[in-house]
Design a protein around this motif. Structure first.
Motif, PDB file in Angstrom:
ATOM      1  N   UNK A   3       0.831  -1.210   0.000  1.00 19.65           N
ATOM      2  CA  UNK A   3       0.000   0.000   0.000  1.00 19.65           C
ATOM      3  C   UNK A   3       0.859   1.250   0.000  1.00 19.65           C
ATOM      4  N   UNK A   4       0.354   2.320  -0.667  1.00 19.76           N
ATOM      5  CA  UNK A   4       1.124   3.553  -0.792  1.00 19.76           C
ATOM      6  C   UNK A   4       0.450   4.744  -0.132  1.00 19.76           C
ATOM      7  N   UNK A   5      -0.868   4.807  -0.083  1.00 19.38           N
ATOM      8  CA  UNK A   5      -1.568   5.914   0.551  1.00 19.38           C
ATOM      9  C   UNK A   5      -2.036   5.496   1.948  1.00 19.38           C
ATOM     10  N   UNK A   6      -2.423   6.510   2.759  1.00 13.04           N
ATOM     11  CA  UNK A   6      -2.880   6.204   4.107  1.00 13.04           C
ATOM     12  C   UNK A   6      -4.114   5.312   4.071  1.00 13.04           C
ATOM     13  N   UNK A   7      -5.033   5.615   3.148  1.00 13.47           N
ATOM     14  CA  UNK A   7      -6.233   4.789   3.044  1.00 13.47           C
ATOM     15  C   UNK A   7      -5.910   3.349   2.693  1.00 13.47           C
ATOM     16  N   UNK A   8      -4.953   3.184   1.774  1.00 17.36           N
ATOM     17  CA  UNK A   8      -4.554   1.826   1.393  1.00 17.36           C
ATOM     18  C   UNK A   8      -3.921   1.098   2.572  1.00 17.36           C
ATOM     19  N   UNK A   9      -3.061   1.818   3.326  1.00 22.00           N
ATOM     20  CA  UNK A   9      -2.408   1.217   4.490  1.00 22.00           C
ATOM     21  C   UNK A   9      -3.446   0.793   5.512  1.00 22.00           C
ATOM     22  N   UNK A  10      -4.398   1.680   5.787  1.00 18.14           N
ATOM     23  CA  UNK A  10      -5.442   1.386   6.783  1.00 18.14           C
ATOM     24  C   UNK A  10      -6.264   0.170   6.353  1.00 18.14           C
ATOM     25  N   UNK A  11      -6.645   0.142   5.067  1.00 18.86           N
ATOM     26  CA  UNK A  11      -7.467  -0.957   4.574  1.00 18.86           C
ATOM     27  C   UNK A  11      -6.704  -2.275   4.631  1.00 18.86           C
ATOM     28  N   UNK A  12      -5.437  -2.248   4.237  1.00 15.66           N
ATOM     29  CA  UNK A  12      -4.648  -3.479   4.231  1.00 15.66           C
ATOM     30  C   UNK A  12      -4.360  -3.957   5.641  1.00 15.66           C
ATOM     31  N   UNK A  13      -4.107  -3.006   6.553  1.00 12.88           N
ATOM     32  CA  UNK A  13      -3.779  -3.386   7.930  1.00 12.88           C
ATOM     33  C   UNK A  13      -4.926  -4.120   8.595  1.00 12.88           C
ATOM     34  N   UNK A  14      -6.161  -3.733   8.288  1.00 13.81           N
ATOM     35  CA  UNK A  14      -7.308  -4.329   8.967  1.00 13.81           C
ATOM     36  C   UNK A  14      -8.090  -5.277   8.068  1.00 13.81           C
ATOM     37  N   UNK A  15      -7.466  -5.696   6.976  1.00 12.95           N
ATOM     38  CA  UNK A  15      -8.112  -6.675   6.115  1.00 12.95           C
ATOM     39  C   UNK A  15      -7.888  -8.083   6.672  1.00 12.95           C
ATOM     40  N   UNK A 145      14.882  -0.201  24.423  1.00 13.50           N
ATOM     41  CA  UNK A 145      14.148  -1.463  24.445  1.00 13.50           C
ATOM     42  C   UNK A 145      12.811  -1.359  23.720  1.00 13.50           C
ATOM     43  N   UNK A 146      12.059  -0.306  24.002  1.00 15.63           N
ATOM     44  CA  UNK A 146      10.742  -0.146  23.379  1.00 15.63           C
ATOM     45  C   UNK A 146      10.876   0.185  21.893  1.00 15.63           C
ATOM     46  N   UNK A 147      11.783   1.101  21.558  1.00 16.02           N
ATOM     47  CA  UNK A 147      11.980   1.461  20.150  1.00 16.02           C
ATOM     48  C   UNK A 147      12.488   0.263  19.355  1.00 16.02           C
ATOM     49  N   UNK A 148      13.414  -0.491  19.939  1.00 14.05           N
ATOM     50  CA  UNK A 148      13.945  -1.669  19.249  1.00 14.05           C
ATOM     51  C   UNK A 148      12.865  -2.695  18.980  1.00 14.05           C
ATOM     52  N   UNK A 149      12.031  -2.949  19.953  1.00 16.98           N
ATOM     53  CA  UNK A 149      10.942  -3.909  19.770  1.00 16.98           C
ATOM     54  C   UNK A 149       9.968  -3.416  18.709  1.00 16.98           C
ATOM     55  N   UNK A 150       9.602  -2.139  18.787  1.00 14.68           N
ATOM     56  CA  UNK A 150       8.696  -1.582  17.794  1.00 14.68           C
ATOM     57  C   UNK A 150       9.285  -1.599  16.393  1.00 14.68           C
ATOM     58  N   UNK A 151      10.581  -1.355  16.286  1.00 11.40           N
ATOM     59  CA  UNK A 151      11.239  -1.350  14.978  1.00 11.40           C
ATOM     60  C   UNK A 151      11.199  -2.729  14.332  1.00 11.40           C
ATOM     61  N   UNK A 152      11.424  -3.762  15.130  1.00 10.96           N
ATOM     62  CA  UNK A 152      11.371  -5.126  14.598  1.00 10.96           C
ATOM     63  C   UNK A 152       9.974  -5.439  14.076  1.00 10.96           C
ATOM     64  N   UNK A 153       8.958  -5.092  14.853  1.00 12.79           N
ATOM     65  CA  UNK A 153       7.578  -5.353  14.430  1.00 12.79           C
ATOM     66  C   UNK A 153       7.256  -4.572  13.164  1.00 12.79           C
ATOM     67  N   UNK A 154       7.690  -3.300  13.105  1.00 14.46           N
ATOM     68  CA  UNK A 154       7.415  -2.486  11.921  1.00 14.46           C
ATOM     69  C   UNK A 154       8.094  -3.046  10.680  1.00 14.46           C
ATOM     70  N   UNK A 155       9.350  -3.413  10.799  1.00 14.87           N
ATOM     71  CA  UNK A 155      10.084  -3.925   9.642  1.00 14.87           C
ATOM     72  C   UNK A 155       9.437  -5.192   9.102  1.00 14.87           C
ATOM     73  N   UNK A 156       9.007  -6.058  10.003  1.00 10.23           N
ATOM     74  CA  UNK A 156       8.342  -7.283   9.564  1.00 10.23           C
ATOM     75  C   UNK A 156       7.024  -6.963   8.878  1.00 10.23           C
ATOM     76  N   UNK A 157       6.243  -6.050   9.452  1.00  9.20           N
ATOM     77  CA  UNK A 157       4.918  -5.754   8.914  1.00  9.20           C
ATOM     78  C   UNK A 157       4.967  -4.985   7.603  1.00  9.20           C
ATOM     79  N   UNK A 158       6.040  -4.229   7.381  1.00 11.94           N
ATOM     80  CA  UNK A 158       6.093  -3.363   6.197  1.00 11.94           C
ATOM     81  C   UNK A 158       6.872  -3.975   5.038  1.00 11.94           C
ATOM     82  N   UNK A 159       7.921  -4.746   5.347  1.00 14.89           N
ATOM     83  CA  UNK A 159       8.842  -5.166   4.296  1.00 14.89           C
ATOM     84  C   UNK A 159       8.831  -6.664   3.992  1.00 14.89           C
ATOM     85  N   UNK A 160       8.080  -7.445   4.711  1.00 14.52           N
ATOM     86  CA  UNK A 160       8.118  -8.886   4.473  1.00 14.52           C
ATOM     87  C   UNK A 160       6.806  -9.374   3.871  1.00 14.52           C
TER      88      UNK A 160
END
Length: 236
Positions: A3-15, A145-160
């Motif tokens: 997804x490239x737009x906010x709407x696309x991201x929102x729709x894909x995240x909760x699909x 600790x919190x940023x590192x954990x969040x970064x791992x989750x973000x990288x997995x959710x966005x790039x994999x």
């Protein structure tokens, strides 16, 4: 995530995503159990448990009307959540009691999303919770600790791809579900070796009059029951 737009991201995240095969759910569950049981991986992964533990204190403190001052996470995987309010009473008791049962309960809540195939939603909700918690962190290690954990989750959710996201989400959920039990044993072992009046169980003893070991048993029974419920939901 394509997804490239906010709407696309929102729709894909909760699909609704395609559920992973049963063998993968079992395999990552075994991997999570190994991380919990084996000392080396556990010492690193326990930081995630501490984040959930202190987050539990913080959420219940807010719900009970207490004022949060801040959260500190330490490199020895301990943590402190400071709140202001009445030093006694139901609010204080619930706040102190929440820590040890929160990781398993969070794991169970995550399962409710997974069984409805909301895999990406689970990952993004985790990021939002970590971002909110970051606002309360008051020390450098806690921020890392919190940023590192969040970064791992973000990288997995966005790039994999979806398959990797599913494996990670189920592993993360299995880990939280199973990891709630070991700290209870560690708590009682620590109390036996070197009693500390600051442990959650001993604070609850002072607040309620019930022996600390009763509270340790309470933590253990709740976590075992929650874990059993989660396993049943995942596997049956």
């Amino acid at each position: 995530m394509e997804a490239t737009t906010f709407g696309d991201v929102w729709q894909e995240a909760f699909s609704v995503q395609t559920p992973p095969p049963t063998w993968l759910v079992i395999a990552v569950g075994v991997a999570a159990l190994i991380v919990v049981v084996v000392r080396g991986p556990w010492r690193v992964a326990r930081n995630v448990v501490t984040i959930a533990h202190e987050g539990g204190h913080a959420v219940v403190a807010l719900l009970s009307g207490r004022q949060l001052t801040g959260i500190r996470l330490h490199s020895d995987t301990s943590g402190v959540t400071v709140s202001r309010g009445k030093p006694r009473g139901p609010g204080m008791i619930l706040t102190v009691a929440a820590g040890y049962i929160t990781p398993s309960i969070v794991g169970l809540l995550a399962i409710l999303l997974l069984v409805n195939n909301r895999i990406t939603a689970l990952l993004w909700m985790s990021i939002l919770v970590l971002a909110a918690m970051l606002l309360l962190i008051r020390n450098v290690y806690g921020v890392v600790s919190v940023v590192g954990t969040g970064a791992v989750v973000f990288l997995v959710s966005w790039f994999t791809p979806a398959e990797i996201q599913a494996a990670f989400a189920y592993f993360f959920t299995w880990f939280l579900l199973l990891a709630g039990i070991r700290p209870v044993f560690e708590l009682q072992a620590q109390r036996s070796r070197q009693p500390s009046p600051q442990s959650d169980a001993d604070q609850l003893h002072r607040l309620t009059g019930l022996p600390g070991v009763v509270w340790v048993l309470f933590f253990g029974v709740v976590n075992v029951a929650v874990t059993a419920t989660g396993i049943w939901l995942l596997m049956f």
